[in-house]
Design an enzyme around this catalytic site. Structure first.
Site, PDB file in Angstrom:
ATOM      1  CG  ASP A  51      21.245  26.168 -31.288  1.00 41.21           C
ATOM      2  OD1 ASP A  51      22.342  25.974 -30.738  1.00 41.21           O
ATOM      3  OD2 ASP A  51      21.099  26.940 -32.264  1.00 41.21           O
ATOM      4  CG  HIS A  70      27.388  26.536 -25.366  1.00 42.81           C
ATOM      5  ND1 HIS A  70      28.351  27.513 -25.310  1.00 42.81           N
ATOM      6  CD2 HIS A  70      27.347  26.117 -26.650  1.00 42.81           C
ATOM      7  CE1 HIS A  70      28.872  27.679 -26.521  1.00 42.81           C
ATOM      8  NE2 HIS A  70      28.291  26.842 -27.353  1.00 42.81           N
TER       9      HIS A  70
END
Ligand code: 5GP
Ligand code: ZN
Length: 112
Positions: free
Chosen positions: A29, A98
């Site tokens: 991320d 996700h």
């Protein structure tokens, strides 16, 4: 389609890859919320957890197999969390399914 995670899955936008196979990509991320924070996405565009159907749901078990494999390979033995935000109020900011995987610190429960 103008989808950020479709572009990342296709390699059109760079990402720091954790794992890749024909069906899924895992990448770190860009704004990590824990010492380990990566996302696992299907390469196929699915808009979110509310768009999982009998036709596309096999990807979900595959994603969890990948998460379990990565948890053994990375230093996640003290515990980890898998989160899928679905919809605006739940904090979904990218409309491509996700799974956040967070590890490396204590995680509060229930979430805010
Ligand atoms: P959501 O808010 O939809 O649950 O999660 C989307 C996540 O994608 C966020 O944690 C955000 O930091 C991450 N993100 C957004 N844009 C990018 C990007 O371009 N690259 C990477 N690696 N992560 C991104
Ligand atoms: Zn997409």
């Amino acid at each position: 389609m103008d989808c950020l995670f479709c572009k990342i899955a296709a390699g059109e936008i760079p990402s720091k890859k954790v794992y890749e196979d024909d069906l899924v990509l895992a990448f770190y991320d860009i704004e990590p919320q824990a010492p380990i924070h990566f996302l696992v996405i299907p390469k196929e565009h699915i808009s979110g957890a509310d768009a999982i159907t009998p036709e596309n749901s096999r990807i979900v078990s595959h994603i969890y197999e990948v998460i379990a494999k990565l948890s053994r390979e990375l230093d996640m033995k003290d515990g980890f969390r898998v989160v899928t935000n679905c919809g605006e109020k739940a904090g979904q900011s990218v409309p491509h399914l996700h799974f956040h995987v967070l590890a490396g610190r204590s995680l509060a429960w229930p979430p805010g």
